[in-house]
Design an enzyme around this catalytic site. Structure first.
Site, mmCIF file in Angstrom:
data_model
loop_
_atom_site.group_PDB
_atom_site.id
_atom_site.type_symbol
_atom_site.label_atom_id
_atom_site.label_comp_id
_atom_site.label_asym_id
_atom_site.label_seq_id
_atom_site.Cartn_x
_atom_site.Cartn_y
_atom_site.Cartn_z
ATOM 1 C CD GLU A 210 -3.024 -1.110 2.134
ATOM 2 O OE1 GLU A 210 -2.779 -0.652 3.050
ATOM 3 O OE2 GLU A 210 -3.881 -2.031 2.053
ATOM 4 C CE1 TYR B 254 -4.561 6.254 2.480
ATOM 5 C CE2 TYR B 254 -6.848 6.686 1.977
ATOM 6 C CZ TYR B 254 -5.836 6.641 2.943
ATOM 7 O OH TYR B 254 -6.063 7.290 4.195
ATOM 8 C CD GLU C 149 -4.742 -10.521 -6.585
ATOM 9 O OE1 GLU C 149 -4.215 -9.474 -5.859
ATOM 10 O OE2 GLU C 149 -6.145 -10.321 -6.454
ATOM 11 C CB CYS D 247 -9.548 -5.938 -7.613
ATOM 12 S SG CYS D 247 -8.072 -5.233 -8.255
HETATM 13 O O1 LIG Z 1 -7.336 -8.160 -6.070
HETATM 14 C C1 LIG Z 1 -7.125 -7.413 -4.780
HETATM 15 C C2 LIG Z 1 -8.028 -6.755 -4.140
HETATM 16 C C3 LIG Z 1 -7.376 -6.099 -3.056
HETATM 17 N N1 LIG Z 1 -5.856 -6.312 -2.617
HETATM 18 C C4 LIG Z 1 -5.641 -5.405 -1.562
HETATM 19 C C5 LIG Z 1 -5.445 -4.005 -2.008
HETATM 20 C C6 LIG Z 1 -5.451 -3.372 -0.772
HETATM 21 O O2 LIG Z 1 -4.180 -3.195 -0.135
HETATM 22 C C7 LIG Z 1 -6.416 -4.232 0.129
HETATM 23 C C8 LIG Z 1 -7.660 -3.598 0.456
HETATM 24 O O3 LIG Z 1 -8.314 -3.353 -0.862
HETATM 25 O O4 LIG Z 1 -6.438 -5.699 -0.579
HETATM 26 C C9 LIG Z 1 -5.317 -7.068 -3.391
HETATM 27 O O5 LIG Z 1 -3.975 -7.168 -3.074
HETATM 28 N N2 LIG Z 1 -5.691 -7.734 -4.308
HETATM 29 ZN ZN LIG Z 2 -6.161 -6.419 -7.476
#
Ligand SMILES: O=c1ccn([C@H]2C[C@H](O)[C@@H](CO)O2)c(=O)[nH]1
Ligand SMILES: [Zn+2]
Length: 131
Positions: free
Chosen positions: A44, A48, A55, A87
């Protein structure tokens, strides 16, 4: 590496996640057909939107090491009771290189579901869409 081992490897990546804002660690492990495995975690950022998902961390590590058309399986895991579904941005970036990728998506009790990227992203827009 078995599916179970790939999922368990992805779980070891939760400790590497940098998640001071969401407190939502995600781990990933991407297996290539030659047996090479690339791991990833989410990283992170105080801005943001600059956050990188687990992934895509694994994917970019693989591509930058010369892998491209040989992705076989991707494990994605989280600490939540629901399965850690990738996501939209991750689905899209995976589709670029591997529209037939198999995914192993796990939840905190380490149960996982096995499905294809085409199931997660039907009718995806990819390189051939530009022809
Ligand atoms: O496909 C995804 C979806 C979210 N996150 C992470 C991003 C963020 O750091 C946290 C909350 O969204 O989860 C991932 O690593 N992969
Ligand atoms: Zn993602």
């Amino acid at each position: 590496m078995t599916d179970r081992e790939l999922v368990d490897l992805a779980f070891t990546m939760l400790d590497r996640s940098y998640v001071p804002y969401s407190r939502f660690p995600v781990g990933a492990a991407l297996a290539c057909t030659d047996g090479t495995v690339f791991t990833g975690c989410n990283v992170e950022n105080a801005a943001y939107g600059s956050t990188l998902c687990a992934e895509r961390t694994a994917l970019v590590k693989a591509v930058s090491e010369g892998h491209r058309d040989d992705f076989e399986r991707l494990a994605v895991v989280g600490n939540s009771t629901d399965y850690c579904w990738p996501c939209g941005a991750c689905r899209q970036m995976l589709y670029e290189f591997s529209p037939r990728l198999t995914l192993l998506v796990a939840r905190s009790d380490r149960q996982y579901v096995k499905l294809t990227l085409a199931e997660l992203l039907p009718h995806g827009f990819g390189p051939r869409s530009l022809d």
